[in-house]
Design an enzyme around this catalytic site. Structure first.
Site, PDB file in Angstrom:
ATOM      1  N   ASP A  41       4.312   0.833   7.074  1.00  0.00           N
ATOM      2  CA  ASP A  41       3.150   0.673   7.949  1.00  0.00           C
ATOM      3  C   ASP A  41       3.009  -0.788   8.405  1.00  0.00           C
ATOM      4  O   ASP A  41       2.200  -1.094   9.281  1.00  0.00           O
ATOM      5  CB  ASP A  41       1.866   1.095   7.211  1.00  0.00           C
ATOM      6  CG  ASP A  41       1.358   2.440   7.708  1.00  0.00           C
ATOM      7  OD1 ASP A  41       1.697   2.817   8.838  1.00  0.00           O
ATOM      8  OD2 ASP A  41       0.608   3.101   6.958  1.00  0.00           O
ATOM      9  N   GLN A  84      -2.591   6.267   3.351  1.00  0.00           N
ATOM     10  CA  GLN A  84      -3.458   6.569   4.496  1.00  0.00           C
ATOM     11  C   GLN A  84      -4.805   5.864   4.331  1.00  0.00           C
ATOM     12  O   GLN A  84      -5.480   6.027   3.318  1.00  0.00           O
ATOM     13  CB  GLN A  84      -3.640   8.098   4.613  1.00  0.00           C
ATOM     14  CG  GLN A  84      -4.414   8.531   5.842  1.00  0.00           C
ATOM     15  CD  GLN A  84      -3.681   8.194   7.151  1.00  0.00           C
ATOM     16  OE1 GLN A  84      -2.470   8.359   7.264  1.00  0.00           O
ATOM     17  NE2 GLN A  84      -4.422   7.712   8.140  1.00  0.00           N
ATOM     18  N   LYS A 119       2.156  13.371  10.182  1.00  0.00           N
ATOM     19  CA  LYS A 119       3.256  12.486   9.791  1.00  0.00           C
ATOM     20  C   LYS A 119       4.287  13.252   8.956  1.00  0.00           C
ATOM     21  O   LYS A 119       5.495  13.123   9.171  1.00  0.00           O
ATOM     22  CB  LYS A 119       2.707  11.282   9.012  1.00  0.00           C
ATOM     23  CG  LYS A 119       1.942  10.313   9.909  1.00  0.00           C
ATOM     24  CD  LYS A 119       1.118   9.301   9.131  1.00  0.00           C
ATOM     25  CE  LYS A 119       0.240   8.484  10.078  1.00  0.00           C
ATOM     26  NZ  LYS A 119      -0.713   7.615   9.385  1.00  0.00           N
TER      27      LYS A 119
END
Ligand code: NDP
Length: 291
Positions: free
Chosen positions: A119, A96, A52
């Site tokens: 997200d 994450q 990412k």
């Protein structure tokens, strides 16, 4: 059979973002900034976060990687989230997952500023997505929708079977496919570990989205001729012939299923790159809202 090439489609999205970011810079405007938090040193998480961050660099975004030891206290982590929420330079915050067991993931997700929740896991964004309002949509299902759009796969009126009902993949995927949109307008069946007649349901599907995390679970005898198959699964299988010591397997038995499909995603190179492309798109959108 045709391949839904996530690498190619993701590259097209990244190329466009690169141009858009260069334009922002030329106009003296703020460029997108993604802050990623990684707790502990889970091998897969390390790989995903690194990919990412690398993609951010590729398109000209600013990125910050914040690392914590696995035993960080929940309070310290929440303080960091708050600090990033308050930092006007940060457009997107990514935590994450999975987090270590002693940290309640929902506490961390709920602490994110919904406007920086690129997200799309915060309940505010989930609620907006369900209502079809503008929202940050979870990166993996968002990426799958972008992939279907890129290859102009017809979904209207099709029966889609989504295997898996997690908050990050299966559930939002089922909602997006059922919405009055293009891609979308599917009739959706959601399956999970308590579903009795999974094989029969899959055999009725015009589209299968396999997101259960069980390597090669979907076999040819479960797939109708001409179906579209989206393989979300990524499982690391030990392989001493590989430098990394493992290879990646999807939830679909590719070799036997692919010949029956109209379209299929490979693993790797299918949904994975699209997840990152969708995350970048969300971060760009967040920045654009500020600009
Ligand atoms: P979860 O473990 O959170 O959810 C798995 C889902 O599959 C659950 O809903 C579970 O049912 C269901 N399930 C498990 N076993 C069966 C079974 N035998 N039959 C039917 N349903 C079953 O996984 P995630 O959604 O987070 O991820 C799924 C896969 O996708 C993983 O391999 C993950 O690594 C991968 N992934 C890939 C991404 C990418 O970018 N390509 C991004 C995110 C995930 P129940 O609810 O009843 O437990």
């Amino acid at each position: 059979m045709e391949i839904l090439d996530g690498k190619k489609a993701a590259q097209a999205i990244k190329d466009k973002l690169k141009i858009d970011v260069a334009q922002l810079a030329a106009e003296g405007k703020k460029i997108p900034h993604l802050a990623a938090i990684l707790v502990g040193n889970n091998g897969a998480s390390e790989t995903y976060v690194a990919a990412k961050v690398k993609s951010c660099e590729e398109v000209g975004f600013k990125s910050t990687l914040i690392r914590f030891e696995a035993d960080i206290s929940p309070v310290k982590l929440l303080e960091k989230v708050q600090e990033l929420n308050n930092d006007p330079d940060v457009d997107g915050i990514l935590v994450q997952l999975p987090l270590p067991k002693h940290i309640k993931e929902s506490d961390v997700i709920n602490a994110l500023d919904p406007d920086k929740d690129v997200d799309g896991f915060h309940p505010v964004n989930v609620g907006k997505m369900v209502q079809g309002l503008p929202a940050f949509v979870p990166a993996t299902p968002h990426g799958i929708m972008l992939l279907l759009e890129h290859y102009k796969v017809e979904t209207k009126g099709k029966h889609a079977v989504v295997v898996g009902r997690s908050n990050i993949v299966g559930r939002p995927m089922s909602i997006l496919l059922s919405q009055n949109s293009n891609p979308g307008n599917c009739t959706v069946t959601v399956c999970h570990s308590r579903t009795h007649n999974l094989k029969e349901l899959c055999l009725q599907a015009d589209m299968i989205v396999a997101a259960l995390g069980k390597p090669e679970f979907v076999t040819a005898d479960m797939v109708k001729e001409g179906a579209v198959v989206i393989d979300v699964g990524i499982t690391r299988i030990e392989d001493t012939n590989k430098k990394s010591g493992f290879r990646l397997k999807g939830d679909v038995q590719y070799e036997t299923v692919a010949p029956k499909c109209s379209w299929i995603t490979p693993v790797p190179g299918g949904v994975g790159p699209m997840t990152i492309a969708a995350l970048l798109r969300n971060t760009f959108t967040s920045c654009a809202q500020k600009n």
